[in-house]
Design an enzyme around this catalytic site. Sequence first.
Site, PDB file in Angstrom:
ATOM      1  CE  LYS A  12      -3.691  -2.389   2.501  1.00 21.00           C
ATOM      2  NZ  LYS A  12      -4.525  -2.362   3.722  1.00 21.00           N
ATOM      3  CG  PHE A  60     -13.656   1.249   6.774  1.00 22.22           C
ATOM      4  CD1 PHE A  60     -13.083   0.594   5.692  1.00 22.22           C
ATOM      5  CD2 PHE A  60     -14.337   0.496   7.724  1.00 22.22           C
ATOM      6  CE1 PHE A  60     -13.191  -0.787   5.549  1.00 22.22           C
ATOM      7  CE2 PHE A  60     -14.450  -0.888   7.593  1.00 22.22           C
ATOM      8  CZ  PHE A  60     -13.872  -1.532   6.498  1.00 22.22           C
ATOM      9  NE  ARG A  88      -5.321 -12.885   4.953  1.00 24.19           N
ATOM     10  CZ  ARG A  88      -5.995 -11.761   5.000  1.00 24.19           C
ATOM     11  NH1 ARG A  88      -5.830 -10.847   4.063  1.00 24.19           N
ATOM     12  NH2 ARG A  88      -6.839 -11.524   5.978  1.00 24.19           N
ATOM     13  CB  THR A  94      -6.740  -6.818   9.370  1.00 30.17           C
ATOM     14  OG1 THR A  94      -6.973  -7.895   8.456  1.00 30.17           O
ATOM     15  CG2 THR A  94      -7.150  -5.510   8.732  1.00 30.17           C
ATOM     16  NE  ARG A 105      -1.525  -6.035   7.334  1.00 29.20           N
ATOM     17  CZ  ARG A 105      -2.460  -6.784   6.787  1.00 29.20           C
ATOM     18  NH1 ARG A 105      -2.955  -7.831   7.441  1.00 29.20           N
ATOM     19  NH2 ARG A 105      -2.937  -6.491   5.599  1.00 29.20           N
ATOM     20  CG  ASN A 115      -3.197  -2.806   7.094  1.00 27.94           C
ATOM     21  OD1 ASN A 115      -3.071  -2.363   5.959  1.00 27.94           O
ATOM     22  ND2 ASN A 115      -4.228  -3.546   7.464  1.00 27.94           N
ATOM     23  CG  HIS A 118      -4.859  -6.614  -0.202  1.00 26.76           C
ATOM     24  ND1 HIS A 118      -6.046  -6.778   0.476  1.00 26.76           N
ATOM     25  CD2 HIS A 118      -4.904  -7.453  -1.274  1.00 26.76           C
ATOM     26  CE1 HIS A 118      -6.788  -7.667  -0.182  1.00 26.76           C
ATOM     27  NE2 HIS A 118      -6.120  -8.086  -1.245  1.00 26.76           N
TER      28      HIS A 118
END
Length: 152
Positions: A12, A60, A88, A94, A105, A115, A118
Amino acid sequence: MANSERTFIAIKPDGVQRGLIGEIIKRFEQKGFRLVAMKFMRASEDLLKEHYIDLKDRPFFAGLVKYMHSGPVVAMVWEGLNVVKTGRVMLGETNPADSKPGTIRGDFCIQVGRNIIHGSDSVESAEKEIALWFHPEELVNYKSCAQNWIYE
């Protein structure tokens, strides 16, 4: 390799701005996964709205699309045995506060709204996301010489 699958991973804007592209790629490569596609791009709002369509009714949603459009992202496709599930786990939860040290993370994030990464949450989601972000001819099929040292 039997039972190989693909996953969609996107770094991101906050991950790009913080200079974490190399570290994230390094972790996936060191695990033994194979990069089959990558784009450095600024995603359009239309692409982002389609990508996050499952969240469109959440409060959001607009802020998420705005944030993801605020700067460049790195869109990638990784391939390997159980890459969706393992990817994952490598990302962490998350909410970074719930992520263990050693996860991406857990090591690099503090707030859920920043964070940095993705990852597809299922094989089905991965297939949909890959088709949304990449054309079939952009996925490169090749055999890594390390494959024989990673898989039985």
